[in-house]
Every structure is written in structure tokens, then in C-alpha cells.
Design an enzyme around this catalytic site. Structure first.
Site, PDB file in Angstrom:
ATOM      1  N   ASP A  10       5.725   6.479   4.581  1.00 47.54           N
ATOM      2  CA  ASP A  10       5.481   6.303   3.237  1.00 47.54           C
ATOM      3  C   ASP A  10       7.126   5.852   3.059  1.00 47.54           C
ATOM      4  OD1 ASP A  10       5.579   6.031  -0.036  1.00 47.54           O
ATOM      5  OD2 ASP A  10       6.410   7.734   0.067  1.00 47.54           O
ATOM      6  N   SER A  11       7.783   4.822   1.934  1.00 46.81           N
ATOM      7  CA  SER A  11       9.437   5.070   1.639  1.00 46.81           C
ATOM      8  C   SER A  11       9.820   6.585   1.976  1.00 46.81           C
ATOM      9  CB  SER A  11       8.994   4.486   0.596  1.00 46.81           C
ATOM     10  OG  SER A  11       8.565   5.387  -0.764  1.00 46.81           O
ATOM     11  N   TYR A  42      10.975   2.159  -2.210  1.00 40.79           N
ATOM     12  CA  TYR A  42      10.438   0.470  -2.135  1.00 40.79           C
ATOM     13  C   TYR A  42       9.693  -0.010  -3.680  1.00 40.79           C
ATOM     14  CZ  TYR A  42       9.974   0.899   3.087  1.00 40.79           C
ATOM     15  OH  TYR A  42      10.059   1.430   4.514  1.00 40.79           O
ATOM     16  N   GLY A  43       9.351   0.961  -4.484  1.00 45.96           N
ATOM     17  CA  GLY A  43       8.826   0.143  -5.599  1.00 45.96           C
ATOM     18  C   GLY A  43       9.525  -1.192  -6.154  1.00 45.96           C
ATOM     19  N   CYS A  73       1.726   4.614   1.359  1.00 49.92           N
ATOM     20  CA  CYS A  73       3.201   4.564  -0.060  1.00 49.92           C
ATOM     21  C   CYS A  73       2.111   2.588  -0.693  1.00 49.92           C
ATOM     22  CB  CYS A  73       3.862   3.831   0.956  1.00 49.92           C
ATOM     23  SG  CYS A  73       5.575   2.496   0.211  1.00 49.92           S
ATOM     24  N   ASN A  74       2.046   2.919  -2.233  1.00 49.06           N
ATOM     25  CA  ASN A  74       1.810   1.929  -3.071  1.00 49.06           C
ATOM     26  C   ASN A  74       2.031   0.845  -2.675  1.00 49.06           C
ATOM     27  OD1 ASN A  74      -1.076   2.612  -4.988  1.00 49.06           O
ATOM     28  ND2 ASN A  74      -0.177   4.146  -3.960  1.00 49.06           N
ATOM     29  N   THR A  75       3.927   0.626  -2.995  1.00 48.24           N
ATOM     30  CA  THR A  75       4.144  -0.388  -2.658  1.00 48.24           C
ATOM     31  C   THR A  75       3.781  -0.795  -1.371  1.00 48.24           C
ATOM     32  OG1 THR A  75       5.824   0.623  -4.028  1.00 48.24           O
ATOM     33  CG2 THR A  75       6.461  -1.406  -3.380  1.00 48.24           C
ATOM     34  N   GLU A 151      10.030  13.889  -9.168  1.00 51.88           N
ATOM     35  CA  GLU A 151      10.963  14.197  -8.115  1.00 51.88           C
ATOM     36  C   GLU A 151      12.113  15.494  -8.440  1.00 51.88           C
ATOM     37  OE1 GLU A 151      12.783  11.832  -5.367  1.00 51.88           O
ATOM     38  OE2 GLU A 151      10.880  11.394  -4.625  1.00 51.88           O
ATOM     39  N   CYS A 183       0.105   5.342  -7.847  1.00 51.63           N
ATOM     40  CA  CYS A 183       1.663   5.601  -6.581  1.00 51.63           C
ATOM     41  C   CYS A 183       1.080   6.925  -5.890  1.00 51.63           C
ATOM     42  CB  CYS A 183       2.942   5.685  -7.920  1.00 51.63           C
ATOM     43  SG  CYS A 183       4.448   6.161  -7.131  1.00 51.63           S
ATOM     44  N   THR A 184       1.694   7.526  -5.227  1.00 49.06           N
ATOM     45  CA  THR A 184       1.320   8.385  -4.217  1.00 49.06           C
ATOM     46  C   THR A 184       2.518   9.681  -5.339  1.00 49.06           C
ATOM     47  OG1 THR A 184       3.050   8.001  -2.245  1.00 49.06           O
ATOM     48  CG2 THR A 184       0.850   7.969  -1.932  1.00 49.06           C
ATOM     49  N   HIS A 185       3.389   9.509  -6.214  1.00 48.33           N
ATOM     50  CA  HIS A 185       3.591  10.660  -6.311  1.00 48.33           C
ATOM     51  C   HIS A 185       2.990  11.694  -7.601  1.00 48.33           C
ATOM     52  CE1 HIS A 185       7.526  10.086  -5.144  1.00 48.33           C
ATOM     53  NE2 HIS A 185       7.940  11.039  -4.973  1.00 48.33           N
TER      54      HIS A 185
END
Lengths: 264, 264
Positions: A10-11, A42-43, A73-75, A151, A183-185
């Protein structure tokens, strides 16, 4: 081959939501995680740059001999999956297809997708959902503030709720019954999204769906680790301090040893 | 030497607030701007990584023959200025010292500093202010959400106001009369900060102060461009599209030609 680890990248720290689900479903597998924390996020970056970063991250994991590559990572999944599959021989699983498959079980075929600018601009989710459900009405919205809110540890703060109201207003008027957390967040914002959208909207968490796809792939291809395994190794491209702190809140436990590496 | 350009760099688009002020004070100077948009932000990254990035960015500008280097990024100024001054021969101006000098004119010697995690953790602002005003009471707070709020175009949104209230509460109870905007994005939030803090608090904008320092340095060293000059050149490390869009709102006008380059 079976003894090899599963590689996840992931980023940054967000992919740990995917990592956690894989570890839960496949407790015997050795997992290697790479967070590109020196270049996160990355997004907000261009397709070309994210493709380059994704190739470099994949190369790092493949050089460590992984048997499967998970793009958590979705992006990166949205813009780099074809390149990764073309360049490397091993199975590559992204987070978009599993999430889209789950979203396609929408009852009223009115589906919302939220993600980073990169993911939303790529139009990969609508494409993947339309391939399964051609008449679905799909509304996509980029929500750049959700990642910094998560975050900051403000996922359930009133400010997060107001931000969600602001972003999701257009989806609420469209009567969606399914929202893809692209998005993984975003799973960290689950409670806040539920408060804003109500119980009638089902939230598709690509972490859970992706982990199921990894499990299926491992089982169908006889790639299960025959040993007890379960070793988890973490690599990051920046100094680990911040990753360690935020990662702990993602995994709900200490990450153990984290090694810093340079890629690219 | 005088014909050479002034080089300005930042992690991304924020340094354009400094660039704009330099262009206003020194309209005859040629200016070269580098935004490291492929690796932005610096504010959440480690000291070591930011130092490496800053050296690479400086090298790029110095290879283009600039006569003065302006570090238009608070985080890079906070952690990399000694390294840059040691490595390169030309004058290097950061944003911390000019801001600290202005802050030291506080009447009640109660000063607040806001910035990224990297800038606040470095303690460079309190150090620089205490060197001039040893008894000052200085409170520093990292405000990670201010940058994404400004980039989202929500600088004057109710959500920005609530975020400012949340972050600045401790400063308000300390009766500060001066607040250092220790991040080049923060001047965009000026109206919101004023609404929250009231008119009694003077806001120190490092962009304005840094531009004055650059003007002084140029004049005192006889480095003024004798020609009409005034050419502005922009370089970025990611595809320029996003920089162009956000940059326009920073400069209040179109940026003209922007070239993508790779550094590092």
C-alpha cells in the site's frame, strides 16, 4: 511454492486493514507488508506516477519471493493492475474487483462509490460494477479529507460527521442502498458513515472482500502453507516511527519489528 | 551573477504563497519554482527523508544556476537548512528565521506557533524566537488537517472553522497576542483563523516575511537583476495538472508553462 509468503503493499498504513483481514482468514500464511511511506499518499498523484510507484513496490516484494501479490491500495489497484499483471508472472489481486462484486448485490441497483481523487477519476469501480450489473445507477465522489481525518484519530469526531454530510449529500438524495468504501482508510470511518447514511445503506468494505478473494485463490490453487507459519514482516520506505504508531490503531495490536528500505 | 534567477522550492504548491510575495517585491527578478509534487507532503515524513528530498530539490535548482536558494517550505526549512548551507555555496534563505523575527515583536511575549508535525516536532520556531526573546512563552501545535482543508478549497468553510477551534483551543486560553502561521498553506486560512482568534492576535505570515528577507539579501549583496527580467518558470515532479489547478488559486492567476522533471 506453498511455503512462500503472501506480499501486500500500500502507499502507507491504510493497507493494514486488508492485511488484518487476510491474517484473520489465513492465520497459517506468512505475510510481508510494504508501506511506501516516503511517498504516501498515492491518491492525489497522477496515473503515471502511481504506476511507477506500484511497479517499484511490486518488484520489491517479488524479489522477496512472494507467491501472491495483493495490491492493498485502491488508487494503485485502480490505475496499475494491468501493468502489474503484464509485467509479473504471479497472481495479482487488487481491491477493486472484490469490492465491485460485493456491490453488485445491490437490491435497488443504486450504488455510491467513495475514494481518493485518483480512484474516482479512474472510473474503475463504475466499470467493474457495470460489467456485472449493466443498468446500475452509480454515483462516485472523491473524499480527500477522509484520510487525514482518520489518520488524525478523528474518525468519530463531530468534524468527521459534518465532513461526511458535506461529501455524501448528493448520494443521499439518490437513494442508494449500497456504498463502496473505495479507500483502505475508510473502514475506520464506518460508524460515522453509518450515522450519516442510516442503517438502510450497506457499506462495502474492500478489505473484507479482498481478503476473501485471496483466501479463495490460495485454496483453489493449492497454495496453502503446509507449515504453521503465520509470520508477519513489515517494511516501510520512511522511518518507521509514524507507521508504527498509526499502524497500531489500524491493527489493534503492536506490529513488532518494522524495517526501513529504499525502493525506486 | 546578477542576471541569474532566484530558485524557490517547496514540497508542492504551498510555496507559491512565498513565490507570489517575492514576485511582488522583486518584479524584475527571474524566478524558478520547483514543487516536489510526486513526493508531497513533507510535513508527515521523517527528518532523514525530508533532508534527502530537500538536498535533491536544491541540487536541481542549483544545476539551473540560481543565485539564491529560497526554501519555501516550513518543514524543509525546519529540518534541512544546516545541511543545505553546508553542502552548497550560495545564500540559502528559509522561512523559519524571517517568521521568528517578526513574531519576536510580540507585546505580551505570549506566542503561538502552528505547523505540520515535522515543523512542530523540530522545535525550530521556539528555538529561533527564544534566541531573540528569551522569556517568551511559546505554545506549538501541529495542525495536520489545515493543508487538506486548504487544498479542498474549504478554507472558509464551517468545517475549517470548527477544526481551527479544536486545534487552537489551548492557544486561546493562553492569551497569545501573536500566532505564527508555520506552514505555507496557512495564509489561505487567514480569515478563518481571524474569526476564531479575534482581532487581538496578530498573524505572522512567513511568506511575507521571507520575501522581505530575500529582497534585503538581494539588495545588500548587489545581486539585483539589471535587466527587466521578471520571467517565471515552474517545474514539478508529478504531472502538472493538479499543481496547475491548485496553484492558480494560490497565485490568483494562471501559471503559464509548467514542466515535469524527475529528481532524486
Amino acid at each position: 511454492m506453498q511455503h512462500r509468503a503472501i506480499g501486500v503493499f500500500d502507499s502507507g498504513v491504510g493497507g493494514l486493514t486488508v492485511f488484518k483481514e487476510i491474517a484473520r482468514l489465513l492465520p497459517k500464511e506468512n505475510l510481508i507488508y510494504l508501506g511506501d511511506t516516503a511517498r504516501v499518499p498515492y491518491g492525489t498523484k497522477s496515473v503515471e506516477t502511481v504506476q511507477r510507484y506500484a511497479l517499484e513496490a511490486a518488484e520489491f516484494l517479488i524479489n522477496r519471493g512472494v507467491k501472491v501479490l495483493v495490491v492493498a491500495c485502491n488508487t494503485a489497484s485502480a490505475v496499475a493492475l494491468p501493468q502489474l499483471r503484464q509485467r509479473f508472472q504471479l497472481p495479482v489481486i487488487g481491491v477493486i474487483e472484490p469490492g465491485a462484486r460485493r456491490a453488485a448485490s445491490s437490491q435497488n441497483q443504486r450504488i455510491g462509490v467513495i475514494g481518493t481523487e485518483g480512484t474516482i477519476n479512474s472510473r474503475r469501480y463504475p466499470e467493474a460494477i457495470h460489467a456485472l450489473l449493466p443498468d446500475a445507477l452509480i454515483s462516485s465522489i472523491a473524499c480527500p479529507l477522509f484520510v487525514p481525518l482518520a489518520e488524525e484519530g478523528w474518525a468519530e469526531h463531530e468534524i468527521a460527521r459534518l465532513t461526511a454530510v458535506e461529501y455524501l449529500q448528493p448520494l443521499m438524495t439518490e437513494n442508494i442502498d449500497t456504498l463502496v468504501l473505495g479507500c483502505t482508510h475508510y473502514p475506520l470511518l464506518r460508524n460515522t458513515l453509518r450515522r450519516v447514511l442510516g442503517d438502510g445503506v450497506s457499506l462495502v468494505d474492500s478489505a473484507t472482500e479482498t481478503a476473501k478473494s485471496v483466501q479463495q485463490l490460495i485454496q483453489q490453487n493449492g497454495l496453502e502453507n503446509p507449515d504453521s507459519g503465520g509470520q508477519h514482516t513489515f517494511f516501510v520506505t520512511d522511518v518507521p516511527t509514524r507507521f508504527e504508531k498509526v499502524g497500531q490503531s489500524f491493527l489493534g495490536k503492536s506490529l513488532g519489528r518494522i524495517e526501513q528500505v529504499q525502493i525506486g
